[in-house]
Design an enzyme around this catalytic site. Structure first.
Site, PDB file in Angstrom:
ATOM      1  N   SER A 158     -16.437  29.446  12.605  1.00 23.47           N
ATOM      2  CA  SER A 158     -17.408  30.277  13.319  1.00 23.47           C
ATOM      3  C   SER A 158     -18.183  31.102  12.299  1.00 23.47           C
ATOM      4  CB  SER A 158     -16.685  31.158  14.350  1.00 23.47           C
ATOM      5  OG  SER A 158     -17.612  31.881  15.134  1.00 23.47           O
ATOM      6  N   THR A 159     -18.086  32.421  12.350  1.00 18.29           N
ATOM      7  CA  THR A 159     -18.852  33.285  11.451  1.00 18.29           C
ATOM      8  C   THR A 159     -18.558  32.955   9.991  1.00 18.29           C
ATOM      9  OG1 THR A 159     -18.599  35.019  13.105  1.00 18.29           O
ATOM     10  CG2 THR A 159     -19.452  35.678  10.956  1.00 18.29           C
ATOM     11  N   HIS A 191     -19.276  27.253  15.815  1.00 19.32           N
ATOM     12  CA  HIS A 191     -19.890  28.057  16.868  1.00 19.32           C
ATOM     13  C   HIS A 191     -21.348  28.331  16.502  1.00 19.32           C
ATOM     14  CE1 HIS A 191     -15.645  29.797  17.872  1.00 19.32           C
ATOM     15  NE2 HIS A 191     -15.838  28.607  18.410  1.00 19.32           N
ATOM     16  N   MET A 209     -14.676  34.737  13.619  1.00 20.05           N
ATOM     17  CA  MET A 209     -14.222  35.863  14.424  1.00 20.05           C
ATOM     18  C   MET A 209     -13.437  35.365  15.632  1.00 20.05           C
ATOM     19  SD  MET A 209     -14.742  39.260  14.375  1.00 20.05           S
ATOM     20  CE  MET A 209     -16.295  39.406  13.492  1.00 20.05           C
ATOM     21  N   ASP A 251     -10.358  31.514  18.655  1.00 17.06           N
ATOM     22  CA  ASP A 251     -10.603  30.139  19.092  1.00 17.06           C
ATOM     23  C   ASP A 251     -10.075  29.153  18.053  1.00 17.06           C
ATOM     24  OD1 ASP A 251     -11.573  28.099  20.720  1.00 17.06           O
ATOM     25  OD2 ASP A 251     -13.478  28.007  19.636  1.00 17.06           O
TER      26      ASP A 251
END
Length: 356
Positions: free
Chosen positions: A177-178, A203, A296, A299
């Site tokens: 993600s991030t 993401h 973050m 997930d």
């Protein structure tokens, strides 16, 4: 209070963003500017915790500003972008340069759109404030000519052990993600043309994943593209889950393929890493390698545990190399990851796995 500075050449955008964020406790807009040069001058007096940044501006574009910022004083930056093909491409350049998030704005009904999305922007700002952005290496932060597939790149010449992989029945699943756009670029660029079949959940908003895959494809020796329903997973190909859709692994005989499907968000995300990892556990088991990377939230942690329980090899990116240690940390706390590795070592992890 999270101190926010807004840089956008549209006075309307600056006004609406400031008004929206004024209603959120814990966030304070300390300044705004129409271009990066004005912004840098103002920020010297009171440095922000988070920057909300447009990319197409006069005098200095946002990407040039971001590279300068990351080299001199890394600061979490959220890119304010339009949902267009051109907007997606330039936003991905900004993410590769070190931005930690993307906030999309509509061209029509701009004021109403921003008001509706203010809660999402506030959430992203709160997340960004907990990030540790890093400047991208020069080789990553700028596009370079794509190496000819099938010919050794500079990276491979320096690391011959990454070549000649046998991957007929192996699957590598990556979830991030991030900070993941930079991390995935670093990993995939070092893989040879016969690398294992790779499936990825990053993401990212809808319409951005296709541009992201095209960017990676232009930089890598393996083929990279946005996944389509029933695409086969094969050696030398990396499939990126489309934004706004889940992706699952399936198996038919000796071949793997992916299903791209709609459905509710899982862990607030669509695509969800958990959805992918759980399907890999069911259909690949011990023939899979799962790697959970910077991001973050949580997930993918439970899905990675399912993979480990099914006999897969599981790895988490280590804290020192993560922009955000959320997802890997959750996986480690659950016992889902067998061990951690630095980002720079992940190509070697994939290579070693494929040769076993």
């Amino acid at each position: 209070m999270i101190k926010v500075f807004i840089v956008d050449d549209s006075a309307l955008v600056r006004q609406v963003l400031s008004t929206c964020l004024a209603s959120h406790p814990g966030i304070q807009v300390i300044g705004q500017a129409a271009d990066p040069l004005f912004a840098m001058e103002k920020m010297q007096h009171d440095w922000p915790d988070v920057l909300v940044l447009d990319v197409e501006m006069p005098r200095m574009d946002g990407i040039t500003f971001l590279r300068k910022l990351m080299a001199e004083r890394p600061t979490p930056a959220i890119i304010c972008s339009t949902l267009t093909e051109a907007g997606a491409a330039v936003t991905l350049e900004a993410l590769a340069a070190g931005a930690v998030g993307v906030f999309t704005k509509a061209r029509l009904g701009l004021k109403d759109s921003l008001l509706q999305l203010s809660a999402e922007l506030a959430r992203q700002i709160e997340q960004a404030a907990r990030c540790r952005p890093r400047a991208a290496p020069k080789a990553m932060s700028q596009r370079s000519p794509s190496p000819q597939r099938g010919e050794p790149s500079r990276t491979e010449s320096a690391a011959p052990t990454l070549t000649q992989l046998s991957t007929t029945d192996r699957v590598v699943a990556l979830g991030t993600s991030t900070g993941g756009t930079q991390a995935l670029e670093l990993v995939l660029r070092q893989l040879p043309p016969d690398a294992p079949g790779i499936i990825i959940v990053q993401h990212m908003p809808e319409k951005f994943t296709a541009a992201f895959a095209r960017r990676l494809d232009s930089l890598c020796q393996i083929e990279v593209r946005e996944a389509r329903h029933m695409d086969r997973v094969r050696s030398g190909l990396a499939l990126v889950a489309p934004g706004g859709r889940h992706m699952q692994l399936k198996r038919s005989g000796a071949q793997y393929f992916v299903e791209v499907l709609d459905g509710p968000p899982v862990n607030r995300h669509k695509p969800s890493v958990d959805v992918l990892f759980r399907s890999v556990a069911r259909h690949a088991g011990h023939n899979a390698l799962g790697i959970i990377m910077t991001g973050m939230g949580d997930d993918g942690a439970r899905g990675l545990l399912c993979m480990r329980e099914a006999g897969a090899r599981t790895v988490a990116q280590d804290e020192a190399s993560c922009v955000v240690f959320g997802m890997p940390k959750e996986a480690l706390q659950l016992g889902a990851a067998q061990y951690t590795e630095a980002l720079a070592n992940l190509p070697r992890v994939i290579s070693d796995y494929a040769r076993r």
